[in-house]
Every structure is written in C-alpha cells, then in structure tokens.
Design a protein around this motif. Structure first.
Motif, PDB file in Angstrom:
ATOM      1  N   SER A  83       0.935  -1.180  -0.086  1.00 38.72           N
ATOM      2  CA  SER A  83       0.014   0.055  -0.104  1.00 38.72           C
ATOM      3  C   SER A  83       0.875   1.261   0.182  1.00 38.72           C
ATOM      4  O   SER A  83       2.048   1.115   0.140  1.00 38.72           O
ATOM      5  CB  SER A  83      -0.963   0.009   1.293  1.00 38.72           C
ATOM      6  OG  SER A  83      -0.099  -0.019   2.310  1.00 38.72           O
ATOM      7  N   LEU A 300      -4.104   0.785  -4.017  1.00 37.07           N
ATOM      8  CA  LEU A 300      -4.763   1.750  -3.560  1.00 37.07           C
ATOM      9  C   LEU A 300      -5.996   1.756  -2.735  1.00 37.07           C
ATOM     10  O   LEU A 300      -6.083   2.500  -1.689  1.00 37.07           O
ATOM     11  CB  LEU A 300      -5.256   2.692  -5.029  1.00 37.07           C
ATOM     12  CG  LEU A 300      -4.441   3.097  -5.810  1.00 37.07           C
ATOM     13  CD1 LEU A 300      -4.972   3.525  -7.132  1.00 37.07           C
ATOM     14  CD2 LEU A 300      -3.656   4.309  -5.047  1.00 37.07           C
ATOM     15  N   ALA A 301      -6.415   0.499  -2.755  1.00 36.59           N
ATOM     16  CA  ALA A 301      -7.573   0.130  -1.963  1.00 36.59           C
ATOM     17  C   ALA A 301      -7.234   0.030  -0.384  1.00 36.59           C
ATOM     18  O   ALA A 301      -7.965   0.174   0.569  1.00 36.59           O
ATOM     19  CB  ALA A 301      -8.313  -1.050  -2.435  1.00 36.59           C
ATOM     20  N   ARG A 302      -5.637  -0.281  -0.407  1.00 40.32           N
ATOM     21  CA  ARG A 302      -5.201  -0.456   1.103  1.00 40.32           C
ATOM     22  C   ARG A 302      -4.418   0.646   1.631  1.00 40.32           C
ATOM     23  O   ARG A 302      -4.101   0.763   2.604  1.00 40.32           O
ATOM     24  CB  ARG A 302      -4.135  -1.712   1.124  1.00 40.32           C
ATOM     25  CG  ARG A 302      -4.691  -2.884   0.547  1.00 40.32           C
ATOM     26  CD  ARG A 302      -3.675  -4.137   0.761  1.00 40.32           C
ATOM     27  NE  ARG A 302      -4.068  -5.576   0.127  1.00 40.32           N
ATOM     28  CZ  ARG A 302      -3.509  -5.668  -1.100  1.00 40.32           C
ATOM     29  NH1 ARG A 302      -2.568  -4.815  -1.888  1.00 40.32           N
ATOM     30  NH2 ARG A 302      -3.905  -6.792  -1.686  1.00 40.32           N
ATOM     31  N   SER A 303      -4.789   1.768   0.750  1.00 40.46           N
ATOM     32  CA  SER A 303      -3.870   2.872   1.197  1.00 40.46           C
ATOM     33  C   SER A 303      -4.647   3.970   1.839  1.00 40.46           C
ATOM     34  O   SER A 303      -6.019   3.861   2.037  1.00 40.46           O
ATOM     35  CB  SER A 303      -3.471   3.567  -0.083  1.00 40.46           C
ATOM     36  OG  SER A 303      -2.573   2.766  -0.885  1.00 40.46           O
ATOM     37  N   SER A 304      -3.845   4.979   2.275  1.00 43.16           N
ATOM     38  CA  SER A 304      -4.413   5.777   3.273  1.00 43.16           C
ATOM     39  C   SER A 304      -3.870   7.267   2.999  1.00 43.16           C
ATOM     40  O   SER A 304      -2.742   7.422   2.411  1.00 43.16           O
ATOM     41  CB  SER A 304      -4.659   5.525   4.778  1.00 43.16           C
ATOM     42  OG  SER A 304      -3.013   5.401   5.103  1.00 43.16           O
ATOM     43  N   CYS A 305      -4.292   8.533   3.263  1.00 44.51           N
ATOM     44  CA  CYS A 305      -4.034   9.617   3.141  1.00 44.51           C
ATOM     45  C   CYS A 305      -4.082  10.537   4.363  1.00 44.51           C
ATOM     46  O   CYS A 305      -5.480  10.512   4.935  1.00 44.51           O
ATOM     47  CB  CYS A 305      -4.506  10.466   2.022  1.00 44.51           C
ATOM     48  SG  CYS A 305      -3.852  12.143   1.733  1.00 44.51           S
ATOM     49  N   ILE A 390      -9.236   6.751  -1.715  1.00 46.40           N
ATOM     50  CA  ILE A 390      -8.744   6.088  -0.517  1.00 46.40           C
ATOM     51  C   ILE A 390      -9.044   6.898   0.925  1.00 46.40           C
ATOM     52  O   ILE A 390      -9.406   8.145   0.749  1.00 46.40           O
ATOM     53  CB  ILE A 390      -7.206   6.276  -0.385  1.00 46.40           C
ATOM     54  CG1 ILE A 390      -6.632   7.542  -0.631  1.00 46.40           C
ATOM     55  CG2 ILE A 390      -6.726   5.440  -1.814  1.00 46.40           C
ATOM     56  CD1 ILE A 390      -5.257   7.683  -0.869  1.00 46.40           C
ATOM     57  N   ASP A 391      -9.039   6.293   1.941  1.00 47.10           N
ATOM     58  CA  ASP A 391      -9.477   6.687   3.196  1.00 47.10           C
ATOM     59  C   ASP A 391      -8.416   7.913   3.527  1.00 47.10           C
ATOM     60  O   ASP A 391      -7.220   7.884   3.348  1.00 47.10           O
ATOM     61  CB  ASP A 391      -9.187   5.793   4.349  1.00 47.10           C
ATOM     62  CG  ASP A 391     -10.129   4.721   4.232  1.00 47.10           C
ATOM     63  OD1 ASP A 391     -11.189   4.753   3.769  1.00 47.10           O
ATOM     64  OD2 ASP A 391     -10.057   3.371   4.959  1.00 47.10           O
ATOM     65  N   THR A 392      -9.281   8.999   3.862  1.00 46.16           N
ATOM     66  CA  THR A 392      -8.679  10.368   4.164  1.00 46.16           C
ATOM     67  C   THR A 392      -9.052  10.862   5.317  1.00 46.16           C
ATOM     68  O   THR A 392     -10.078  10.846   5.510  1.00 46.16           O
ATOM     69  CB  THR A 392      -8.532  11.271   2.830  1.00 46.16           C
ATOM     70  OG1 THR A 392      -8.260  10.644   1.576  1.00 46.16           O
ATOM     71  CG2 THR A 392      -7.751  12.562   3.062  1.00 46.16           C
TER      72      THR A 392
END
Length: 428
Positions: A83, A300-305, A390-392
C-alpha cells in the motif's frame, strides 16, 4: 503530552525544531522556492531526483519528483509493499502576483502592478517592506529562481485625510493595493525586469515570462518561547513537517509526501491536487515494482492519506466565531478537522487512523468543527479522496491570523505535527 526535554545544546526540541522551520520558511518565499528547498533537503538525505520524462526507478530507497512548485517524494521499503501511506500538503499561500505589464507611473511614483492571489487578508500587507520572488523563464526555456531584498511598500492612507479609516477600512484591490517602488524623477526609466536581471545575471531581452510574487521580508521570529510568527505558515508548516518525518520514518509500506501547488486558488492545475500528478506518480511506482493494473488498484484500496493543512485556533478576542462547546486552542496539539458537508474529508475511519498515529508518537490531538453559523474552508483532502478513492483524514496545526502576511503558531504544535506524521508512517 508535551515534550519539554532539553537537547544537548540546552535548547528544547520544540524551539530547535521551530528554528529549523523558520529557516525553511525564509528559504521558501514562493512555491517554487519551497519545492527547491524540499529537494535540497531530500538530496542531503540521500533521495534520488526522478525526472518524469525518464524511465521510472523502482529501486529501494528514497526518490522525488518536482513539477513547478509541487514536489512528491517517496521511499520504497524492503520486501513487497502492499500500500501507499500518503501525507498531503501545499506549497502556496495567499499574496500578490505581478501582472504581465509589471510597472506603471502615477503622480510621480513608479508602481508595481499586482493582482491578488487567493484569499489574502489585505490589510495585513499594508506598510510592510515587501520583496519579490518567483521564477523567470527565458526564451530558451531555462528557468531562474529570483528573490529580492525589500523592494516595495503598499502605503496606507493617513487618518488625517479620512477619519473613517479608524472605524472601518475598505480596500479596493485595484486602487489601494498598488505597491510603490521608486520615484519617477529619480529613476524615470526604471524597469522591474532590468532590476531583476541585474540581480540574477539574466539578459532582460531573453525573458519570455515570469511568475513573481510579493513576500514579507521580515524574518520569522519565536515570540516568548511559545509562538512562531512568520508568513506562509499556511501551509509550509505541513510541508516542513512532512519532509522531516519522511526522512526520519521507517515505514513498512511506501511512504509518500505530496506537496501540491495552487491550493489557495482551487488546485485545478497541472501541479495542483485536482491534477493527475499524484495519481500518475503512484501508478508509475506500482508499474516499476512489477505490479499489474489490478494489483495497483489493490494497493490503492489498502492505502490512506493524511491531508495536512492549517486550521483555526480559537482567538480569545473573537471567541464567538467558534463552536462554544468544542474549539481548538494553540499549544494543545494538532487537530482533526471535521465537517458534515465534507469540506474536510475526515470520517470515523480517518479519525481512528489519526488517533493510532498520535498514540504511536505519544502526542495529544484535538478536534475542530465549525460554528454552525460560520462558513467552513476546505483543503486538498476531499480532492485527493475523490480522485484516488482512498481513506483520508484532514488535520493541521491551529493558527491565529491565518491568511495574513504574518501568521502565528505554537512551537509545541508544529513539532508535534511532524512527530505524528512520523508515527503514521511507522505504524506496523
């Protein structure tokens, strides 16, 4: 929790960090200079400059891309990362930009023609010793960064000539925000570009265009060991924090620092958060690591910001503009920014991520939500969340005098922000 330990030099870590932040701000009067200063610090830390026009380097270690006033940096860890962990910020601030026809003469004064950039607090720019900084592009395509000493002033009307200005100040951007820089009888043929060329050894006949901005030449100052007074803290505080944290972090995934330009004017540019820069960089990293298109989407689905931008501390002189039951106070840590209309991207999942990062760093946090009768700003957070899916979470340090020529932060909060970013990247 506050860290009041003394360093070997006898200076607290918060003051030591704030002094480095002050140096960063002084080196970054424009977004172009900020990108260059970020690149300089990354170079010193062993990062490799990646050209967008060249094949992508997927090797382990640190890399970065610079596009105009934006910079994206990342570190590829050992193993097979699954990720991206992204910290987003922006390099620009409200101010004045020089118009194409740079000067004009009026009533014996030579003046520099400017237009407003972003939502600046105009009255704070009056009676200040202003310099010019930015980039000059020549006909051969070469780019030159320039920065002057104090060069101009926007003079205010004296109250003897208009008694009403002591009760209410109304500024017409075209008439009243027009800097003076010389007298026509002492320099009748004064040319701004001749002046800049003499300072930077550029042939003025070769200048094709320029992106020049006013900046306050007064250096940053630490006030009473508690506050940092400086311009452009919105949002160089976050840029500086993310650079320091990225260099120090040991992230098990791909740590990404994205500092965009043009946030203050909507982000809709090639170097802005609404453009394709971050998405393209992430895709090219994945491709360089041998990932398929579907595997890239999985990453991207596992990523975060973490979208980090400045926020509003309660002002004790204007407390009615905050929610009376919950408000952030400078010195109590960075804050999560929450808005039901999604002007900020934070939700419960994002809040949980931020709280884990705070726990990892051993730092306190607080919450900001607007007074229901007061409008709310926005950040790159919703733009990044919309573009990448993505989760932000939106966060930032509380400031006073935001969008003025000289903003005020807490030395504790700016230090804590970098610690929490490092905690975010270090999460197992």
């Amino acid at each position: 929790m506050r860290n009041r330990k003394q360093s070997i030099s006898g200076v607290s870590p918060e003051i030591e960090y704030s002094e480095d932040l002050a140096a960063f701000i002084s080196a970054s009067p424009t977004s172009f200079h900020a990108a260059r200063e970020v690149a300089r610090r990354l170079d010193a830390a062993g990062f490799t400059h990646q050209l967008e026009s060249e094949p992508w380097d997927g090797s382990e270690g640190g890399h970065y891309v610079v596009r105009d006033g934006a910079v994206i940096a990342w570190r590829v860890p050992r193993g097979k990362p699954q990720s991206f962990r992204i910290v987003g910020s922006h390099t620009d601030s409200p101010g004045f930009k020089v118009k194409p026809s740079a000067t004009s003469n009026h009533f014996g004064f030579s003046q520099i023609n400017v237009e407003t950039y972003g939502g600046l607090l105009a009255n704070s720019w009056l009676n200040r010793e202003l310099g010019l900084a930015g980039r000059i592009v020549c006909l051969d395509g070469s780019v030159h960064l320039v920065k002057t000493d104090p060069l101009m002033v926007i003079p205010q009307l004296a109250p003897h000539l208009d008694r009403s200005v002591r009760e209410k100040l109304t500024l017409n951007p075209q008439k009243h925000l027009h800097p003076i820089w010389t007298l026509t009888d002492t320099a009748p043929d004064a040319s701004l570009y001749d002046e800049l060329s003499s300072r930077s050894k550029i042939n003025p006949e070769q200048i094709a265009g320029a992106d020049l901005f006013a900046y306050d030449t007064q250096p940053p100052e630490i006030v009473g060991g508690t506050f940092l007074a400086a311009g452009r803290q919105d949002n160089l505080v976050s840029v500086h924090a993310s650079v320091n944290a990225l260099i120090a972090a040991e992230c098990p995934e791909i740590a990404v620092m994205a500092a965009f330009d043009h946030e203050e004017v909507g982000s809709g540019t090639a170097a802005g958060a609404s453009g394709p820069l971050l998405e393209t960089v992430l895709a090219r990293i994945a491709i360089a690591l041998g990932r398929s298109q579907d595997q890239t989407y999985q990453m991207l689905a596992r990523s975060s910001c973490v979208s980090s931008d400045a926020g509003h501390s309660i002002n004790p002189n204007y407390a009615e503009f905050h929610d009376p039951d919950q408000y952030p106070v400078m010195g109590h840590g960075p804050m999560i920014k929450i808005n039901s209309d999604q002007r900020y991207a934070s939700d419960a999942r994002g809040q949980a991520l931020w709280l884990r990062a705070c726990g990892e760093a051993g730092e306190a946090t607080q919450e900001f939500v607007s007074n229901n009768a007061v409008s709310c700003g926005t950040t790159i957070g919703p733009l990044t969340a919309t573009r990448l899916g993505i989760d932000t979470v939106d966060v930032g340090v509380p400031l006073l005098s935001m969008h003025s020529v000289r903003e005020l932060s807490s030395v504790h909060d700016v230090h804590a922000l970098s610690n929490i970013m490092k905690g975010y990247w270090n999460l197992a």
